[in-house]
Design an enzyme around this catalytic site. Structure first.
Site, PDB file in Angstrom:
ATOM      1  N   SER A  68     -81.038 -64.987   1.987  1.00  0.00           N
ATOM      2  CA  SER A  68     -80.669 -66.197   2.723  1.00  0.00           C
ATOM      3  C   SER A  68     -79.469 -65.830   3.578  1.00  0.00           C
ATOM      4  O   SER A  68     -78.807 -64.817   3.325  1.00  0.00           O
ATOM      5  CB  SER A  68     -80.305 -67.278   1.699  1.00  0.00           C
ATOM      6  OG  SER A  68     -79.369 -68.177   2.230  1.00  0.00           O
ATOM      7  N   TYR A 121     -75.753 -69.971  -5.830  1.00  0.00           N
ATOM      8  CA  TYR A 121     -76.889 -69.600  -4.963  1.00  0.00           C
ATOM      9  C   TYR A 121     -76.437 -68.488  -4.017  1.00  0.00           C
ATOM     10  O   TYR A 121     -77.103 -67.450  -3.896  1.00  0.00           O
ATOM     11  CB  TYR A 121     -77.378 -70.831  -4.183  1.00  0.00           C
ATOM     12  CG  TYR A 121     -78.525 -70.551  -3.235  1.00  0.00           C
ATOM     13  CD1 TYR A 121     -79.840 -70.515  -3.693  1.00  0.00           C
ATOM     14  CD2 TYR A 121     -78.304 -70.322  -1.876  1.00  0.00           C
ATOM     15  CE1 TYR A 121     -80.901 -70.260  -2.836  1.00  0.00           C
ATOM     16  CE2 TYR A 121     -79.356 -70.076  -1.002  1.00  0.00           C
ATOM     17  CZ  TYR A 121     -80.653 -70.042  -1.488  1.00  0.00           C
ATOM     18  OH  TYR A 121     -81.690 -69.782  -0.622  1.00  0.00           O
TER      19      TYR A 121
HETATM   20  P1  NDP Z   1     -89.157 -74.005  -2.964  1.00  0.00           P
HETATM   21  O1  NDP Z   1     -88.141 -74.721  -3.773  1.00  0.00           O
HETATM   22  O2  NDP Z   1     -90.066 -74.772  -2.077  1.00  0.00           O
HETATM   23  O3  NDP Z   1     -90.069 -73.097  -3.904  1.00  0.00           O
HETATM   24  C1  NDP Z   1     -89.465 -72.297  -4.878  1.00  0.00           C
HETATM   25  C2  NDP Z   1     -90.504 -71.694  -5.773  1.00  0.00           C
HETATM   26  O4  NDP Z   1     -89.826 -71.008  -6.828  1.00  0.00           O
HETATM   27  C3  NDP Z   1     -91.398 -72.744  -6.425  1.00  0.00           C
HETATM   28  O5  NDP Z   1     -92.716 -72.268  -6.455  1.00  0.00           O
HETATM   29  C4  NDP Z   1     -90.836 -72.842  -7.829  1.00  0.00           C
HETATM   30  O6  NDP Z   1     -91.776 -73.197  -8.806  1.00  0.00           O
HETATM   31  C5  NDP Z   1     -90.358 -71.421  -8.068  1.00  0.00           C
HETATM   32  N1  NDP Z   1     -89.374 -71.431  -9.140  1.00  0.00           N
HETATM   33  C6  NDP Z   1     -88.225 -72.142  -9.193  1.00  0.00           C
HETATM   34  N2  NDP Z   1     -87.633 -71.978 -10.395  1.00  0.00           N
HETATM   35  C7  NDP Z   1     -88.437 -71.158 -11.114  1.00  0.00           C
HETATM   36  C8  NDP Z   1     -88.383 -70.663 -12.429  1.00  0.00           C
HETATM   37  N3  NDP Z   1     -87.398 -70.989 -13.273  1.00  0.00           N
HETATM   38  N4  NDP Z   1     -89.379 -69.864 -12.858  1.00  0.00           N
HETATM   39  C9  NDP Z   1     -90.409 -69.550 -12.043  1.00  0.00           C
HETATM   40  N5  NDP Z   1     -90.525 -69.998 -10.768  1.00  0.00           N
HETATM   41  C10 NDP Z   1     -89.549 -70.815 -10.318  1.00  0.00           C
HETATM   42  O7  NDP Z   1     -88.315 -72.915  -2.123  1.00  0.00           O
HETATM   43  P2  NDP Z   1     -88.618 -72.195  -0.734  1.00  0.00           P
HETATM   44  O8  NDP Z   1     -90.057 -71.942  -0.595  1.00  0.00           O
HETATM   45  O9  NDP Z   1     -87.859 -72.898   0.306  1.00  0.00           O
HETATM   46  O10 NDP Z   1     -87.848 -70.814  -0.981  1.00  0.00           O
HETATM   47  C11 NDP Z   1     -88.492 -69.579  -1.186  1.00  0.00           C
HETATM   48  C12 NDP Z   1     -87.442 -68.484  -1.074  1.00  0.00           C
HETATM   49  O11 NDP Z   1     -86.893 -68.483   0.247  1.00  0.00           O
HETATM   50  C13 NDP Z   1     -86.261 -68.671  -2.026  1.00  0.00           C
HETATM   51  O12 NDP Z   1     -85.868 -67.412  -2.535  1.00  0.00           O
HETATM   52  C14 NDP Z   1     -85.180 -69.234  -1.139  1.00  0.00           C
HETATM   53  O13 NDP Z   1     -83.899 -68.931  -1.624  1.00  0.00           O
HETATM   54  C15 NDP Z   1     -85.472 -68.544   0.169  1.00  0.00           C
HETATM   55  N6  NDP Z   1     -84.968 -69.229   1.350  1.00  0.00           N
HETATM   56  C16 NDP Z   1     -85.510 -70.410   1.777  1.00  0.00           C
HETATM   57  C17 NDP Z   1     -85.036 -71.033   2.909  1.00  0.00           C
HETATM   58  C18 NDP Z   1     -85.598 -72.327   3.402  1.00  0.00           C
HETATM   59  O14 NDP Z   1     -85.089 -72.865   4.415  1.00  0.00           O
HETATM   60  N7  NDP Z   1     -86.627 -72.886   2.790  1.00  0.00           N
HETATM   61  C19 NDP Z   1     -83.937 -70.446   3.711  1.00  0.00           C
HETATM   62  C20 NDP Z   1     -83.418 -69.205   3.177  1.00  0.00           C
HETATM   63  C21 NDP Z   1     -83.936 -68.629   2.042  1.00  0.00           C
HETATM   64  P3  NDP Z   1     -91.963 -74.749  -9.250  1.00  0.00           P
HETATM   65  O15 NDP Z   1     -92.369 -75.456  -7.994  1.00  0.00           O
HETATM   66  O16 NDP Z   1     -92.987 -74.686 -10.287  1.00  0.00           O
HETATM   67  O17 NDP Z   1     -90.602 -75.203  -9.754  1.00  0.00           O
END
Ligand code: NDP
Length: 247
Positions: free
Chosen positions: A152, A165
């Site tokens: 990020s 984070y």
């Molecule tokens: P979301 O919150 O939409 O999705 C996150 C995913 O991670 C979900 O599938 C969730 O599963 C899973 N997850 C969360 N906690 C756990 C856990 N304890 N065990 C297993 N799986 C878990 O996030 P994004 O799609 O936005 O983010 C994806 C990546 O991109 C992340 O690493 C984020 O930091 C990074 N990012 C995103 C940005 C954005 O603007 N969206 C910007 C910069 C970086 P469940 O739904 O079942 O909880």
């Protein structure tokens, strides 16, 4: 860079995507499958993984695997068992996309909840290390493996009130670079970092509740980069950070 992935880019590849049930991970899993990969869907909520499984199968793509796992509580033993299943069923792992993460609270460190601190570091950093460390033997079985870490903007430059984070992403970038150096001359595994930039997901909406989601790009827009880094067209690219907004 303008990259158009060949339709067969990932044919016969065995890939694991964490956080495959929602957001960017869900679209990445579907996109990888659409380009021929067998994708192991790892995530917390089984019903979400099953929905992605159904979408992939209904589209006629290779049947995925499902690995429900709560990274907040996972023990090394459970990951070891997953590694054994992967080696038995597929014989190798060609790619690992570390995508799952949690945001935690937007709050000053001085007042940050101690349990939440530990949970964010556990999911975003410790579990990422454990998965990588335990799945490395399977990645070593691949002729050409790609290990991808999702960071990020606050991972490159920590920003006030982004708490664990930011710290977890900063640490993860360091870890990715160490893996890149250590594996460069001793394996066929390349290691790179993706910064997706602002993307329309649940996490983005939680971080920026006042933003109009329609102004933010969708996960599909990121897929040329995600495909490029997972496919053999990026062979030899190692230790680099890619910003999806400018690459
Ligand atoms: P979301 O919150 O939409 O999705 C996150 C995913 O991670 C979900 O599938 C969730 O599963 C899973 N997850 C969360 N906690 C756990 C856990 N304890 N065990 C297993 N799986 C878990 O996030 P994004 O799609 O936005 O983010 C994806 C990546 O991109 C992340 O690493 C984020 O930091 C990074 N990012 C995103 C940005 C954005 O603007 N969206 C910007 C910069 C970086 P469940 O739904 O079942 O909880």
């Amino acid at each position: 860079m303008l990259y158009e992935a060949p339709a067969e880019l990932l044919t016969n590849k065995i890939l694991l995507v964490t956080g495959a049930g929602d957001g960017i991970g869900r679209v990445a899993a579907r996109t990888y499958a659409a380009h021929g990969a067998t994708v192991i869907l790892l995530g917390k909520t089984t019903a979400k993984l099953e929905a992605v499984y159904d979408e992939i199968v209904a589209a006629g793509h290779p049947e995925p695997g499902i690995a429900p796992m709560d990274l907040a509580n996972v023990e090394p033993q459970a990951i070891q068992e997953l590694a054994e299943v992967i080696e038995q069923q597929y014989g190798r792992l060609d790619g690992l996309l570390h995508n799952a993460s949690i945001l935690g609270d937007r709050a000053p460190l001085e007042h940050y909840d101690l349990n939440l601190w530990s949970r964010v570091i556990q999911v975003n950093l410790n579990a990422v290390f454990m998965l990588t460390r335990i799945l490395l033997p399977a990645l070593r079985q691949s002729a050409q493996a790609s290990l991808l870490f999702t960071s990020s903007s606050v991972g490159a430059t920590p920003r006030a009130y982004w708490g664990p984070y930011a710290v977890s992403k900063y640490g993860m970038e360091g870890m990715a670079k160490l893996f890149a150096e250590e594996l460069e001359n001793t394996s066929n595994i390349r290691v790179n970092i993706i910064n997706p930039g602002a993307t329309r997901t649940r996490m983005r909406a939680a971080a920026y509740p006042n933003e109009n989601p329609a102004t933010v790009k969708v996960p599909e827009d990121l897929m040329p980069l995600y495909l490029y880094l997972m496919g053999d067209d990026s062979a030899g690219v190692n230790g680099k950070t890619f910003n999806a907004n400018s690459w």
